[in-house]
Design an enzyme around this catalytic site. Sequence first.
Site, PDB file in Angstrom:
ATOM      1  N   ARG A  26       0.589  -1.265   0.121  1.00 31.78           N
ATOM      2  CA  ARG A  26       0.375  -0.048   0.032  1.00 31.78           C
ATOM      3  C   ARG A  26       0.590   1.377  -0.176  1.00 31.78           C
ATOM      4  O   ARG A  26       2.054   1.694   1.253  1.00 31.78           O
ATOM      5  CB  ARG A  26      -0.969   0.222   1.074  1.00 31.78           C
ATOM      6  N   SER A 144     -23.332 -14.078  11.745  1.00 28.59           N
ATOM      7  CA  SER A 144     -22.451 -12.602  11.071  1.00 28.59           C
ATOM      8  C   SER A 144     -23.120 -12.695   9.587  1.00 28.59           C
ATOM      9  O   SER A 144     -22.303 -14.026   9.009  1.00 28.59           O
ATOM     10  CB  SER A 144     -20.768 -13.106  11.527  1.00 28.59           C
ATOM     11  N   HIS A 224     -21.772   3.954   6.999  1.00 26.02           N
ATOM     12  CA  HIS A 224     -21.438   4.030   5.966  1.00 26.02           C
ATOM     13  C   HIS A 224     -22.696   4.369   5.112  1.00 26.02           C
ATOM     14  O   HIS A 224     -23.406   5.342   4.499  1.00 26.02           O
ATOM     15  CB  HIS A 224     -21.062   2.864   4.670  1.00 26.02           C
ATOM     16  N   THR A 252     -20.430   6.146  12.759  1.00 25.61           N
ATOM     17  CA  THR A 252     -18.565   6.819  13.088  1.00 25.61           C
ATOM     18  C   THR A 252     -19.191   7.939  13.110  1.00 25.61           C
ATOM     19  O   THR A 252     -20.156   8.321  12.643  1.00 25.61           O
ATOM     20  CB  THR A 252     -18.086   6.124  11.642  1.00 25.61           C
ATOM     21  N   LYS A 255     -17.009   9.465   8.489  1.00 21.39           N
ATOM     22  CA  LYS A 255     -17.746   9.434   7.357  1.00 21.39           C
ATOM     23  C   LYS A 255     -19.032  10.899   6.749  1.00 21.39           C
ATOM     24  O   LYS A 255     -18.131  11.991   7.236  1.00 21.39           O
ATOM     25  CB  LYS A 255     -18.103   7.956   7.451  1.00 21.39           C
ATOM     26  N   THR A 284      -8.673   4.228  27.492  1.00 23.10           N
ATOM     27  CA  THR A 284      -7.243   4.231  26.490  1.00 23.10           C
ATOM     28  C   THR A 284      -8.771   6.032  26.469  1.00 23.10           C
ATOM     29  O   THR A 284      -9.446   6.449  27.020  1.00 23.10           O
ATOM     30  CB  THR A 284      -8.089   4.400  25.084  1.00 23.10           C
ATOM     31  N   THR A 285      -7.441   7.213  26.301  1.00 30.38           N
ATOM     32  CA  THR A 285      -7.986   8.605  26.209  1.00 30.38           C
ATOM     33  C   THR A 285      -9.380   9.041  25.605  1.00 30.38           C
ATOM     34  O   THR A 285      -9.588   8.448  24.459  1.00 30.38           O
ATOM     35  CB  THR A 285      -6.517   9.468  26.379  1.00 30.38           C
ATOM     36  N   THR A 370      -9.066  -6.706   0.824  1.00 33.80           N
ATOM     37  CA  THR A 370     -10.382  -5.407   0.960  1.00 33.80           C
ATOM     38  C   THR A 370     -10.962  -6.079   0.605  1.00 33.80           C
ATOM     39  O   THR A 370     -12.613  -6.276   0.541  1.00 33.80           O
ATOM     40  CB  THR A 370      -9.792  -3.624   0.853  1.00 33.80           C
TER      41      THR A 370
HETATM   42  N1  PLP Z   1     -17.304  -0.539   9.926  1.00 35.79           N
HETATM   43  C1  PLP Z   1     -17.427  -0.447   8.719  1.00 35.79           C
HETATM   44  C2  PLP Z   1     -17.979  -1.025   7.919  1.00 35.79           C
HETATM   45  C3  PLP Z   1     -16.556  -0.223   7.883  1.00 35.79           C
HETATM   46  O1  PLP Z   1     -16.054   0.231   6.607  1.00 35.79           O
HETATM   47  C4  PLP Z   1     -15.233   0.987   8.629  1.00 35.79           C
HETATM   48  C5  PLP Z   1     -14.070   1.585   8.285  1.00 35.79           C
HETATM   49  O2  PLP Z   1     -14.021   2.492   7.212  1.00 35.79           O
HETATM   50  C6  PLP Z   1     -15.883   0.805  10.019  1.00 35.79           C
HETATM   51  C7  PLP Z   1     -16.516   0.310  10.677  1.00 35.79           C
HETATM   52  C8  PLP Z   1     -14.487   1.613  11.149  1.00 35.79           C
HETATM   53  O3  PLP Z   1     -14.922   3.700  11.304  1.00 35.79           O
HETATM   54  P1  PLP Z   1     -13.266   4.236  12.033  1.00 35.79           P
HETATM   55  O4  PLP Z   1     -13.029   4.390  10.379  1.00 35.79           O
HETATM   56  O5  PLP Z   1     -14.852   5.426  12.491  1.00 35.79           O
HETATM   57  O6  PLP Z   1     -12.339   3.377  12.831  1.00 35.79           O
END
Ligand code: PLP
Length: 443
Positions: A26, A144, A224, A252, A255, A284-285, A370
């Site tokens: 990468r 899952s 997403h 998240t 994004k 963690t902080t 990926t």
């Molecule tokens: N869940 C999915 C489906 C993702 O694609 C990603 C990251 O791309 C995450 C969780 C992780 O999110 P973050 O980037 O906020 O760590």
Amino acid sequence: MGHSSINYQAHFEASIAQLKTENRYRIFANLERDAERFPKALWRPDDKALSPREVTIWCSNDYLGMGGHSKVRAAAQEAIERHGVGAGGTRNISGTHHPIVQLEEELADLHHKESALVFTSGWISNLAALSTIANILPNCLILSDALNHNSMIEGIRRSGCDKQLWRHNDMQHLEELLAAAGSDRAKLIVFESLYSMDGDIAPIAEIVALAKKYNALTYVDEVHAVGMYGPRGGGVCEREGLMDSIDIIEGTLAKGFGCMGGYIAANHAIVDAVRSYAPSFIFTTALSPGIVAGARAAVQHLKSSQEERKRHQHMAAMTKHALIAAGLPVMHNLSHIVPLMVGNAELCKAASDLLLSRHDIYVQPINYPTVDVGTERLRITPTPAHKEEHVAELVEALVDVWKTLGLEFVESKVLSFRSLNPVPDQSEADAQCGYVDMKKAAE
Ligand code: PLP
């Protein structure tokens, strides 16, 4: 004792060489983002002999450009001025800071849940929540989706519970597994609302119905989709009127909301259990007050403003429309993600390199792990900040790259916008769909 004969360095070098042979090494472009001029950025080539160049970013996950939004920047700046840059420690040791509490209230409200909990990233929120929730339930079976994200896989693994994969979005398979598990066993169904690489959407209503029928808990990753779907940006579950039927919603702040951090929203007992037991939350902080205040401003703004969502879907439909008309192999989906298929790691990297070096366009190649080998692609993410002329430049550049590398074109089609994306204001989108001369671009 004799000296060890281990050549430590050689192992690291061999591991990197292996990636290079597989065309999976990468390389990240050194980009200077420009809040005012997004999606434009300054690219600084690794070769110092080359001068920095302005490029157009076509693969940002700051999907709505909220990272540079004036309200978000102002809120972050104000919070840093008032509270300082750092959080002061873990919440466990140093207390919780007020902006994070306000953000959690905002997120609980967004998803119509009793509580929310913020983590340092979406990745960590999946790790913390899945491992803790499944571990607390006796003899829990995790079901899952086969295409779930790495963060969910890691959370599931860490729970130590039994796991079964159901074929991606295959409801018959999920039902078979639920039925086989029996009604007495604790079951957690884990899936994403919108899968980021193919851009396809889960059959959420059917999953919810199966969960009810077999008495299973539901956990959805809306990473997403939050900010981008639903009348208040609550995600695909909100758009489909299903938020109340899902037990745990994970999202998240990095994004659609343009900042950083992750969260879960659920009932009070579930959130309190994760808060109390998850090491990746406790030790963690906490996130910086600046980031948290910025994220809250983005969530608040997107609860009422439809403008960004409309323009986002419009630009996604327009980009797909233009690429398909030029005979470029776009994978069909009904979301904002535009996967352009290459099917070979080396060529995918070469296409990305050519786009940058010859056309000043940045799209990162997406390779294994990926996506599966043979499905390598350019993952294009139009944002509300892209203009019609950027789309025209992209099409011309891609046609040139496809011809230069001898990549395959597919039958050129002129489709209606309606068939491409559920654009909120359809008439406006249709009126603009003739903006680029596709035949010229394909010549
Ligand atoms: N869940 C999915 C489906 C993702 O694609 C990603 C990251 O791309 C995450 C969780 C992780 O999110 P973050 O980037 O906020 O760590």
